[in-house]
Design a protein around this motif. Structure first.
Motif, PDB file in Angstrom:
ATOM      1  N   PRO A 178       1.103   8.675   2.035  1.00  0.00           N
ATOM      2  CA  PRO A 178      -0.035   8.868   2.648  1.00  0.00           C
ATOM      3  C   PRO A 178      -0.609  10.171   3.397  1.00  0.00           C
ATOM      4  O   PRO A 178       0.385  11.136   3.371  1.00  0.00           O
ATOM      5  CB  PRO A 178       0.223   7.807   4.002  1.00  0.00           C
ATOM      6  N   TYR A 197      -0.243   5.086   6.643  1.00  0.00           N
ATOM      7  CA  TYR A 197      -1.132   4.266   6.760  1.00  0.00           C
ATOM      8  C   TYR A 197      -1.422   3.533   7.784  1.00  0.00           C
ATOM      9  O   TYR A 197      -2.809   3.118   8.192  1.00  0.00           O
ATOM     10  CB  TYR A 197      -1.136   3.327   5.578  1.00  0.00           C
ATOM     11  N   GLN A 225       0.909  -1.092  -0.117  1.00  0.00           N
ATOM     12  CA  GLN A 225       0.112  -0.114   0.140  1.00  0.00           C
ATOM     13  C   GLN A 225       0.863   1.310   0.048  1.00  0.00           C
ATOM     14  O   GLN A 225       0.391   2.422  -0.658  1.00  0.00           O
ATOM     15  CB  GLN A 225      -0.851   0.109   1.179  1.00  0.00           C
TER      16      GLN A 225
END
Length: 701
Positions: free
Chosen positions: A300, A313, A294
């Protein structure tokens, strides 16, 4: 009310072929009277932001988007004429290197007076009055305004730049690494003076530094920057008590505490991201032990976590990450096995006996004809030391105490005035007479600045192999040992670095090449003169780990010179504290740090900053500067600055074993017993009583 508002700012630098995205969507604000910190490794965008706030970006720099508002006024589109009325008057700048910032051919008073009269229509006499006022404000003698920069010590020059910044009573002070390269005593004085003055004139302060301890102790709010991005932001207490971003965790853990004995330094692996092109994923992902797929997708956003905001995250897993981040293994560092001390110390490699290095001072022809005895600076004066196999001896003290001179004399880079030096029981003179090459293969030196110690036109392969060629080794041996040593210092794989020039390496990589150059001969004794003082905390931790491993694995004896006591406590077996050419205290690192006996040692330890925002450290404001080394006082050299001194101290010089308990020795008639309750109170009282005297007694080096 916000005095400064930086909103979603993006800054790039035009480079051949592409742009460098140095600052990416950074936002923060500073309220009136607040102290705000920008912290992060070199290259994270801190200084670029400072320059943009001052309108001083380099010609190839450009603010692509966002807003910078000062006191409600947009600053980005100001003309140079408008900026001239803002700088010094509204926003003033305290630079990192005072010597580079001051004109060497103008007196310091004239430089400050010039800044005043450029902005204010005042007479020369009125300007001189203001110069005297700001000199007093920063703790300098107004009678010295006609002196030149070279006549001041490093800490005093830094105070001159602070005085210049204060001259027009600006609303905002920007301090860019104001304490880098200063010893802890001077650093504490500078920070205390900044805080005191800020409160007195009611200005705001933007503190830019990679020193987590300075920010933790002085700033109300902080932004942690990495790769041009804000990784974490908020109240300083929250950010450093419960960091919610892996980068903040790594940065905090890399900063050593002075009472963490023999703890393995934690460094963040890898190097800064390539900012050619705007970041697409999390900028820290390649160095983060907790990154996932991710993190590759996008950087983020900042989200709320524990009272601050963090760009991660996984902020909901921050508690678990903090626990894991405390372990060196989490960062891919080979965990050092606990040293087995049961076998006792190894054989003595280095011994000095009454070692002296005096520098003769010039005098007039008439004095020579009259036979007048010249004056001397006793840089090293009757120093006795030993270093054993596998042992690291840390040597600490203020700038100018003789540490570097001691190192150079031991390495035979300077001739000694008196005393003896033995390597493996053999006098250095005998070794040099027999073969200089043999001596150089046994004793190697690592300098402070790798820029000065590496040839900029010589590739890594040539730089590291040169000592072996001088010693006459064959090509096969040279190639094998060069590759092995380069990898031993953490430059893996060796092929990646062998053909690079110093300019193609980061600061930490250059210093590791310098260490490899010293280790490739497999010396018995390694002398390190501030080898990590110019590096970020994470890079410094990496260098400390390398040296500790070398001492353990190769049984090398190491003399590690530093004014950073916290670094020394992590790797040194024994600690020697120097003051004006003499050993004030020596013993095992733990004994010296836990139970310091010399007041000077206690003051050095108390001046070391803490990263824990809950730590209530009382500053020890050591009065004055060290005495003029040409005209030392009678008795104990430290007596003029020591609140414990008595008549005996001023009449007789204490021997190094005036206090002796096992291997712990201190040159003090009245050793410290209870540091916190006794010494701190005495220093506080002494500071209050002598502050006016100290101003007039500061020495000229």
């Amino acid at each position: 009310m916000s005095l400064l508002e930086v909103d979603d700012v993006k800054i790039t630098y035009r480079m051949p072929g592409s742009d460098v995205h140095a600052v990416n969507n950074v936002s923060f604000s500073i309220d009136e009277g607040d102290t705000y910190g920008l912290v992060g490794e070199s290259g994270c965008g801190k200084s670029t932001l400072a320059k943009s706030i001052l309108g001083l970006l380099d010609d190839n720099g450009q603010i692509r988007s966002g807003s910078i508002r000062f006191d409600g006024r947009e600053m980005i589109d100001l003309s140079e004429k408008d900026w001239m009325s803002v700088r010094w008057e509204d926003i003033a700048y305290i630079p990192q290197s005072a010597m580079d910032s001051l004109d060497p051919v103008m007196s310091v008073g004239a430089q400050i007076r010039q800044a005043i009269r450029k902005h204010r229509d005042v007479t020369k006499a009125s300007a001189n009055e203001r110069v005297a006022e700001v000199f007093e404000m920063v703790g300098l003698d107004p009678a010295r305004t006609n002196d030149y920069p070279h006549q001041f010590s490093g800490g005093m020059r830094q105070r001159v730049t602070i005085a210049m910044a204060l001259a027009l009573e600006p609303d905002l002070l920007i301090a860019d690494e104001p304490t880098t390269g200063l010893d802890v005593i001077v650093q504490d004085k500078i920070m205390d003076k900044l805080m005191e003055i800020q409160e007195e004139i009611g200005s705001s302060l933007l503190m830019i530094t990679h020193d987590v301890g300075v920010v933790a102790e002085s700033c109300d709010e902080v932004s942690v920057l990495y790769g041009g991005k804000v990784m974490e932001q908020g109240d300083t207490d929250h950010v450093f008590r419960t960091p919610a971003n892996p980068y903040t965790m790594g940065l905090k853990n890399a900063f050593p505490e002075v009472d963490e004995f023999d703890q393995q330094a934690i460094s963040i692996p890898g190097s800064l991201p390539d900012l050619i092109g705007e970041p697409t994923g999390c900028v820290f992902r390649n160095r983060c032990p907790f990154s996932t797929e991710q993190c590759e997708e996008a950087h983020p956003p900042l989200v709320q976590a524990n009272g601050q905001v963090s760009a991660c995250y996984y902020t909901d897993e921050a508690d678990e990450m903090r626990d894991e981040a405390d372990d060196a293994g989490t960062w891919g560092i080979d965990v050092r096995e606990e040293r087995d001390r049961s076998a006792g110390p190894g054989d003595v490699i280095l011994e000095t006996d009454g070692l002296e290095k005096w520098f003769r001072q010039p005098q007039g022809i008439l004095d020579d004809l009259r036979g007048r005895e010249p004056d001397y600076v006793k840089a090293v004066n009757d120093v006795n030391l030993t270093v054993r196999e596998g042992e690291i001896l840390g040597v600490a003290g203020e700038s100018g105490c003789g540490k570097s001179t001691l190192a150079e004399v031991i390495a035979a880079l300077q001739e000694r005035t008196g005393g003896e030096i033995y390597i493996d029981g053999t006098p250095v003179d005998d070794l040099l007479e027999e073969s200089t090459r043999t001596f150089r293969s046994q004793v190697q030196f690592i300098f402070q600045d790798p820029f000065d110690s590496l040839n900029p036109r010589q590739r890594v392969r040539a730089a590291v192999s040169e000592p072996l060629k001088i010693q006459g080794h064959d090509r096969e041996t040279i190639d094998r040992r060069v590759r092995q040593t380069i990898e031993d210092v953490g430059l893996k794989p060796a092929e990646k670095y062998l053909d690079k020039l110093p300019a193609q390496l980061s600061g930490g990589e250059r210093q590791r090449v310098a260490i490899a150059q010293a280790l490739v001969l497999e010396p018995q004794l390694l002398i390190c003169d501030e080898p990590a003082s110019m590096l970020d905390v994470s890079l410094k931790a990496n260098i400390l780990n390398i040296l500790r491993n070398m001492a353990d694995d190769r049984d090398i004896g190491i003399v590690y010179i530093s004014h950073d006591l916290a670094s020394l406590t992590q790797i040194a077996d024994r600690l020697a504290v120097m003051y004006l050419g003499k050993i004030a205290e020596i013993g095992s690192t733990e004994d010296v740090v836990r139970t310091p006996k010399h007041p000077y040692t206690a003051s050095l330890l108390s001046a070391s900053p803490k990263t824990d925002p809950d730590a209530d450290r009382q500053r020890v404001l050591l009065p004055g500067e060290p005495p003029n080394p040409v005209n030392l006082p009678d008795g104990c050299n430290f007596a003029p600055r020591c609140p414990k001194s008595q008549a005996e101290c001023r009449g007789e010089e204490p021997a190094r074993d005036a206090f002796e308990e096992g291997d712990h020795e201190a040159a003090c008639f009245f050793p410290v017993e209870e540091v916190e309750s006794e010494l701190l109170e005495q220093y506080a009282e002494a500071h209050e009583e002598t502050v006016s005297e100290v101003v007039s007694d500061e020495a000229t080096p």
